[in-house]
Scaffold this motif. Structure first.
Motif, PDB file in Angstrom:
ATOM      1  N   PHE A 185       0.849  -1.185   0.000  1.00  0.00           N
ATOM      2  CA  PHE A 185       0.000   0.000   0.000  1.00  0.00           C
ATOM      3  C   PHE A 185       0.888   1.240   0.000  1.00  0.00           C
ATOM      4  N   GLN A 186       0.820   2.025  -1.071  1.00  0.00           N
ATOM      5  CA  GLN A 186       1.511   3.305  -1.054  1.00  0.00           C
ATOM      6  C   GLN A 186       0.747   4.271  -0.158  1.00  0.00           C
ATOM      7  N   LYS A 187       1.451   5.268   0.370  1.00  0.00           N
ATOM      8  CA  LYS A 187       0.803   6.208   1.276  1.00  0.00           C
ATOM      9  C   LYS A 187      -0.349   6.905   0.568  1.00  0.00           C
ATOM     10  N   GLY A 188      -1.496   6.899   1.212  1.00  0.00           N
ATOM     11  CA  GLY A 188      -2.697   7.474   0.617  1.00  0.00           C
ATOM     12  C   GLY A 188      -3.604   6.443  -0.015  1.00  0.00           C
ATOM     13  N   ALA A 189      -3.161   5.173  -0.087  1.00  0.00           N
ATOM     14  CA  ALA A 189      -3.994   4.100  -0.626  1.00  0.00           C
ATOM     15  C   ALA A 189      -4.879   3.539   0.478  1.00  0.00           C
ATOM     16  N   LYS A 190      -6.150   3.304   0.171  1.00  0.00           N
ATOM     17  CA  LYS A 190      -7.092   2.864   1.193  1.00  0.00           C
ATOM     18  C   LYS A 190      -8.184   2.017   0.550  1.00  0.00           C
ATOM     19  N   LEU A 191      -8.541   0.904   1.227  1.00  0.00           N
ATOM     20  CA  LEU A 191      -9.671   0.084   0.807  1.00  0.00           C
ATOM     21  C   LEU A 191     -10.892   0.483   1.615  1.00  0.00           C
ATOM     22  N   SER A 192     -11.975   0.880   0.921  1.00  0.00           N
ATOM     23  CA  SER A 192     -13.236   1.208   1.575  1.00  0.00           C
ATOM     24  C   SER A 192     -14.170   0.024   1.374  1.00  0.00           C
ATOM     25  N   ILE A 193     -14.391  -0.757   2.437  1.00  0.00           N
ATOM     26  CA  ILE A 193     -15.068  -2.044   2.340  1.00  0.00           C
ATOM     27  C   ILE A 193     -16.500  -1.905   2.824  1.00  0.00           C
ATOM     28  N   SER A 194     -17.428  -2.283   1.983  1.00  0.00           N
ATOM     29  CA  SER A 194     -18.847  -2.143   2.300  1.00  0.00           C
ATOM     30  C   SER A 194     -19.280  -3.191   3.314  1.00  0.00           C
ATOM     31  N   ALA A 195     -20.388  -2.913   4.015  1.00  0.00           N
ATOM     32  CA  ALA A 195     -20.926  -3.834   5.009  1.00  0.00           C
ATOM     33  C   ALA A 195     -21.215  -5.182   4.370  1.00  0.00           C
ATOM     34  N   GLY A 196     -20.859  -6.251   5.091  1.00  0.00           N
ATOM     35  CA  GLY A 196     -21.091  -7.599   4.605  1.00  0.00           C
ATOM     36  C   GLY A 196     -19.947  -8.174   3.801  1.00  0.00           C
ATOM     37  N   ALA A 197     -19.056  -7.338   3.313  1.00  0.00           N
ATOM     38  CA  ALA A 197     -17.917  -7.808   2.529  1.00  0.00           C
ATOM     39  C   ALA A 197     -16.759  -8.144   3.466  1.00  0.00           C
ATOM     40  N   VAL A 198     -16.035  -9.218   3.123  1.00  0.00           N
ATOM     41  CA  VAL A 198     -14.858  -9.627   3.885  1.00  0.00           C
ATOM     42  C   VAL A 198     -13.674  -9.660   2.931  1.00  0.00           C
ATOM     43  N   VAL A 199     -12.641  -8.884   3.225  1.00  0.00           N
ATOM     44  CA  VAL A 199     -11.426  -8.867   2.421  1.00  0.00           C
ATOM     45  C   VAL A 199     -10.337  -9.592   3.210  1.00  0.00           C
ATOM     46  N   LYS A 210       2.616  -4.707   3.041  1.00  0.00           N
ATOM     47  CA  LYS A 210       3.621  -3.675   3.256  1.00  0.00           C
ATOM     48  C   LYS A 210       2.892  -2.342   3.285  1.00  0.00           C
ATOM     49  N   ALA A 211       2.968  -1.672   4.423  1.00  0.00           N
ATOM     50  CA  ALA A 211       2.301  -0.377   4.555  1.00  0.00           C
ATOM     51  C   ALA A 211       2.925   0.374   5.714  1.00  0.00           C
ATOM     52  N   GLY A 212       2.938   1.683   5.611  1.00  0.00           N
ATOM     53  CA  GLY A 212       3.420   2.515   6.708  1.00  0.00           C
ATOM     54  C   GLY A 212       2.366   2.656   7.780  1.00  0.00           C
ATOM     55  N   LEU A 213       2.645   3.498   8.773  1.00  0.00           N
ATOM     56  CA  LEU A 213       1.706   3.725   9.864  1.00  0.00           C
ATOM     57  C   LEU A 213       0.681   4.769   9.442  1.00  0.00           C
ATOM     58  N   HIS A 214      -0.166   4.374   8.505  1.00  0.00           N
ATOM     59  CA  HIS A 214      -1.254   5.240   8.040  1.00  0.00           C
ATOM     60  C   HIS A 214      -2.446   4.349   7.713  1.00  0.00           C
ATOM     61  N   GLN A 215      -3.621   4.933   7.645  1.00  0.00           N
ATOM     62  CA  GLN A 215      -4.842   4.150   7.455  1.00  0.00           C
ATOM     63  C   GLN A 215      -4.891   3.562   6.051  1.00  0.00           C
ATOM     64  N   ILE A 216      -5.189   2.242   5.971  1.00  0.00           N
ATOM     65  CA  ILE A 216      -5.359   1.581   4.680  1.00  0.00           C
ATOM     66  C   ILE A 216      -6.697   0.857   4.593  1.00  0.00           C
ATOM     67  N   PHE A 217      -7.445   0.800   5.723  1.00  0.00           N
ATOM     68  CA  PHE A 217      -8.757   0.159   5.720  1.00  0.00           C
ATOM     69  C   PHE A 217      -9.807   1.144   6.214  1.00  0.00           C
ATOM     70  N   ALA A 218     -10.953   1.143   5.553  1.00  0.00           N
ATOM     71  CA  ALA A 218     -12.066   1.989   5.962  1.00  0.00           C
ATOM     72  C   ALA A 218     -13.362   1.258   5.622  1.00  0.00           C
ATOM     73  N   GLY A 219     -14.489   1.845   6.009  1.00  0.00           N
ATOM     74  CA  GLY A 219     -15.777   1.241   5.734  1.00  0.00           C
ATOM     75  C   GLY A 219     -16.227   0.337   6.859  1.00  0.00           C
ATOM     76  N   SER A 220     -17.441  -0.204   6.709  1.00  0.00           N
ATOM     77  CA  SER A 220     -18.039  -1.022   7.760  1.00  0.00           C
ATOM     78  C   SER A 220     -17.891  -2.508   7.501  1.00  0.00           C
ATOM     79  N   GLY A 221     -17.172  -2.898   6.430  1.00  0.00           N
ATOM     80  CA  GLY A 221     -16.906  -4.304   6.171  1.00  0.00           C
ATOM     81  C   GLY A 221     -15.794  -4.828   7.049  1.00  0.00           C
ATOM     82  N   GLU A 222     -15.387  -6.063   6.781  1.00  0.00           N
ATOM     83  CA  GLU A 222     -14.413  -6.749   7.636  1.00  0.00           C
ATOM     84  C   GLU A 222     -13.115  -7.000   6.872  1.00  0.00           C
ATOM     85  N   VAL A 223     -11.996  -6.849   7.580  1.00  0.00           N
ATOM     86  CA  VAL A 223     -10.679  -7.153   7.024  1.00  0.00           C
ATOM     87  C   VAL A 223     -10.029  -8.239   7.874  1.00  0.00           C
TER      88      VAL A 223
END
Length: 643
Positions: free
Chosen positions: A207-221, A227-240
């Protein structure tokens, strides 16, 4: 010589700027510099500049000769020897001035060197040719080991033919599904909307800085090695889910903020802990987080924290309790951040086999709660063989509470270990219902009770606490013990068969311990650099008021003195008394041994604890075994010890 080649005197002097310049033949010299009271010797190496230049030139000439031996320069025809007359070697080269080609001596003959053709570079099947070095396409399955196969394994989700948009609006699910099976993926900056489940656990994802997965409810990724720095890469109400291919996972990936509690990072922290519980990866905490809800940590979760990391209630949340370790068997050591400002309980432990380290616990109601929450309906609960370690507990009302909710609960083999406790009221409390508590320990270097009203040991159940060990290895004291209204108590409630070992403890008397609260226990009080003066035992008629200025003594090992107030006839006995805060109505709890006096004519027949009759009273009975009376005024010394 000076710089003008004039002889220098010895010694010679620096100029007004402190600069010394001189010349000397090649060699090493011992230069001594002195001024005032300072005197230094410095080793100096002098080298002839002309010699150095000549050596460098010779080295360059040797390199040129070496190059000329394998690259002959421009020639009109194939040579038969090297320029220096030696035999030619594999890889020698020259430039042919007739056909303007580069020729290489290979396998005993001169051969024209031909570069790779465009056709060869584009060849998709032959690893000895291009193997996809040009005209690359993700649609081609290149043979293993070719450049094409490697390039196909490292792709960007925005490359053709995937072409994810990453704008947070368009659905990028199909683009990510097409990446399943690729060796490595790069996700450039952008917000990628995922609306259904995807398993990319076999793929390495950067994940390059600024990359983020927005996961919808009910979806599981499901992801694997990240590889990612200390920045947010997951968002949304789904599950990772991040599998154990990633050894470490970070709450910053889920959006935790290193802002000292300005925002609530509970959701991000709890999501990270939940993944670790299932996948067994290690949660790494390095920030200063705030939470608005107590964190629940499964026993299987593994955590390591930076020493500078902290956890506190999020601003405005009013959260009272910090961290709960759920029932189960823990796996390995857990390192928590420092915890601060939880007005209720900072750490509550309900699991077995825990080894928990927290650097500091500051300004909390209760620092550590060991809790079995069994019930008649759910059955008994237990906390077994768990330990908590800390560097410092500061400004916490209670250090450790042991609590059982059900009479069949078990707390056994649990220890609290630390360096320094300061500004506390109670160090150990037992509350709830009386249950099976055994083999429990408090072991620290120092405790400072700043205010009174509390206790070192406080049993609030209706049964004695058995076999508790309390060790303070450096210092036990503070203003709490000298509080005139509510001095800190050594113990409240009953404690049986305890082991107490206090070094450099404050001076105690009956104000600090009630009658018969610590019974049949082994007690050691040690104070350094203190000369021991004998304590004078008295007759019962004199009473406690005439003993030790009316105060009970506290040292479980002391030197006593008996001064006969009347003649002691042959074969007669008499009793003398002392009053001690650790007298506990245990008849066999004391022993005494004569140290000096009476010239072998006296023995001690009994050392009898009479605290059941009068609080703190112990009788020492002596007998004259001689044939003549021992005169009044005779002084005898004895060693007395609480067993």
């Amino acid at each position: 010589m000076d710089t003008a080649n004039e002889p220098l005197s010895n010694p010679f002097f620096a100029d007004e700027d402190g600069l010394i310049q001189f010349a000397a033949p090649n060699g090493r010299y011992d230069l001594r510099t002195a001024q005032g009271g300072l005197d230094y010797r410095v080793g100096v190496q002098c080298n002839d500049v002309d010699d150095a230049i000549a050596a460098a030139a010779a080295e360059v000439a040797a390199i040129k000769t070496e190059i000329r031996n394998w690259y002959y320069g421009p020639l009109a025809e194939d040579p038969l020897t090297r320029p220096d007359g030696t035999d030619m070697e594999e890889g020698d080269e020259y430039h042919n001035t007739v056909n303007h080609s580069r020729r290489v001596f290979m396998q005993g003959v001169w051969t024209a060197f031909t570069g790779a053709s465009t056709a060869n570079l584009a060849n998709a099947t032959d690893p000895t040719k291009g193997g996809g070095m040009s005209a690359f396409s993700h649609a081609v399955n290149y043979p293993e080991g070719t450049m094409g196969a490697h390039a196909r394994g490292i792709v960007s989700v925005k490359d053709a033919p995937f072409r994810a948009m990453g704008n947070g609006i368009n659905d990028d699910t199909s683009a990510f599904q097409a990446l399943v099976g690729f060796e490595s993926i790069v996700i450039p900056p952008g917000t990628y909307k995922i609306t259904s489940s995807i398993d990319l656990s076999a793929t390495e994802i950067a994940f390059q800085k600024g990359a983020k997965l927005s996961i919808s409810a009910g979806a599981v990724v499901t992801l694997g090695y990240l590889k990612a720095g200390l920045h947010q890469i997951f968002a949304g109400s789904g599950e990772v889910t991040v599998t154990s291919r990633s050894d470490y996972i970070f709450p910053e990936w889920w959006g935790a903020k290193n802002d000292f509690g300005a925002t609530d990072s509970y959701q991000a922290l709890q999501a990270t802990l939940n993944v670790s519980m299932v996948q067994r990866n290690v949660v790494k905490l390095s920030g200063n987080y705030g939470i608005g809800t107590r964190l629940s940590i499964a026993a299987e979760t593994q955590i390591i924290s930076d020493r500078r990391s902290t956890l506190r209630p999020a601003s405005g949340s009013g959260l009272q309790n910090g961290v709960l370790f759920l029932p189960g068997n823990a796996l390995g050591r857990t390192t928590l951040p420092s915890l601060a400002l939880f007005s209720g309980v900072a750490i509550e432990i309900r699991c077995n086999l825990a080894d928990i380290y927290v650097p500091q616990l500051n300004t909390c109601g209760t620092a550590i709660l060991i809790h079995t929450a069994g019930s008649a309906a759910a059955g008994k609960a237990s906390v077994l063989d768990s330990i908590v370690r800390f560097d410092a507990v500061s400004a916490c009302q209670n250090v450790a509470i042991f609590r059982s909710d059900y009479s069949l609960d078990v707390i056994q083999g649990v220890g609290v270990y630390g360096n320094f406790i300061t500004n506390t009221i109670n160090s150990v409390i037992f509350d709830g219902v009386a249950a099976y508590n055994d083999g429990l320990i408090l072991d620290v270097l120092a405790i400072d009770f700043v205010t009174g009203g509390g206790a070192v040991l406080d049993n609030r159940t209706n049964e004695p606490v058995p076999r508790f060990t309390a060790k303070v290895r450096s210092w036990l004291g503070g203003n709490g013990f000298v509080d005139t209204s509510l001095p800190t108590q050594l113990a409240k409630g009953r404690w049986d068969h305890a082991e107490l070992d206090f070094v450099n403890a404050a001076s105690f008397d009956e104000r600090h311990l009630g009658s018969n609260l610590i019974r049949a226990s082994r007690i050691l009080m040690r104070r350094g650099n203190q000369k021991q003066f004998p304590v004078n035992l008295v007759k019962l008629s004199t009473g406690k008021s005439g003993f030790n200025n009316g105060r009970m003594i506290y040292n479980p090992r002391f030197l006593g003195a008996i001064t006969l107030v009347a003649d002691l006839a042959a074969e007669s006995t008499t009793s003398y008394y002392f009053w001690h805060i650790f007298a506990d109505a245990n008849y066999y709890g004391w022993k005494a041994q004569l140290a000096d006096g009476a010239d072998g004519m006296v023995i001690i027949t009994t050392c009898h604890d009479q605290s059941a009759t009068e609080n703190g009273r112990v009788a020492v009975v002596i007998k004259n075994i001689g044939t003549v009376a021992i005169q009044s005024g005779t002084v005898m010394y004895l060693y007395v010890e609480k067993e």
